[in-house]
Design an enzyme around this catalytic site. Sequence first.
Site, mmCIF file in Angstrom:
data_model
loop_
_atom_site.group_PDB
_atom_site.id
_atom_site.type_symbol
_atom_site.label_atom_id
_atom_site.label_comp_id
_atom_site.label_asym_id
_atom_site.label_seq_id
_atom_site.Cartn_x
_atom_site.Cartn_y
_atom_site.Cartn_z
ATOM 1 N N SER A 143 44.574 3.420 98.289
ATOM 2 C CA SER A 143 43.130 3.446 98.130
ATOM 3 C C SER A 143 42.473 3.628 99.489
ATOM 4 O O SER A 143 43.040 3.250 100.525
ATOM 5 C CB SER A 143 42.641 2.132 97.502
ATOM 6 O OG SER A 143 41.236 2.038 97.536
ATOM 7 N N TYR A 153 42.782 -7.168 98.119
ATOM 8 C CA TYR A 153 43.039 -5.838 97.548
ATOM 9 C C TYR A 153 43.199 -4.814 98.660
ATOM 10 O O TYR A 153 44.136 -3.999 98.638
ATOM 11 C CB TYR A 153 41.899 -5.444 96.611
ATOM 12 C CG TYR A 153 42.099 -4.083 95.972
ATOM 13 C CD1 TYR A 153 42.876 -3.963 94.825
ATOM 14 C CD2 TYR A 153 41.526 -2.936 96.509
ATOM 15 C CE1 TYR A 153 43.081 -2.719 94.221
ATOM 16 C CE2 TYR A 153 41.721 -1.694 95.920
ATOM 17 C CZ TYR A 153 42.499 -1.589 94.785
ATOM 18 O OH TYR A 153 42.705 -0.353 94.209
#
Length: 266
Positions: A143, A153
């Site tokens: 990501s 994350y």
Amino acid sequence: MSTALITGASAGLGAQFANTLAARGHDLVLVARNVEALEALAGQLREAAGVRVEVLPADLADRQALQVVADRVAGDGPPGGAGQVDLLVNNAGFGLRTAFLQSDVADEEKALDVMCRAVLVLSHAAGRAMSQRGHGGILNVASVAAFVPGGSYSAAKAWVTTFTQGLANDLAAHGVLVSAVCPGFTHTEFHQRAQMNMSRLPEFAWLEADQVVDVALRDLARGRAISVPGAPYKALTALLQATPPGLASRATLALGRRRRSRKRAH
């Protein structure tokens, strides 16, 4: 590459990878927890593309289930099923709606198991098998968050990105391609499933799932260890990589304070 194994294949980017690869003639092994969704997708792909599709239900946070998937990655496959795995797509993952200290630590551990440990275990199995055969590909879904100091994350995706770069160096001499795709905000069910309200994000910031998959597969074939779909996100990641870590951290902290103040105002 004739057979691809995709984790997190029941929805989102995983389902898009499955549709794209099936359309290109790849047999598939689909991995996710939702058996019904996998069976439905498999039926659609068999009918539309005429490819062989195996369904392999597994919770990748469960170590025994993960080992079953690793064995399939390294093995020949069942009679009549898809063949040896030539392309591994480590796509499974999820976001948590709450900030790190407000999350249940068990949920945080499960996220790391799925997004880091499973990537490590399956890449190890694939890397060994593919290097012995002298060909293959490993595509890890990371990501743009990997380049931003923004919680667990971001940390997980940063690990995936760094791990992928090292693995790409290790396997290059063995004919195995390795890449991490780092998409920005993408139109999938990801944010909805995480119960994240993204209504304020402008439309120009969104990518389409088929665009992300096409770029990821193209960059893998070109031997690019890091793939960033979309010109705006390419520019953003270049800027973030050139920004001193301390400045990036302060900017992230200031943004977080601004968001919290807005919530209190409402």
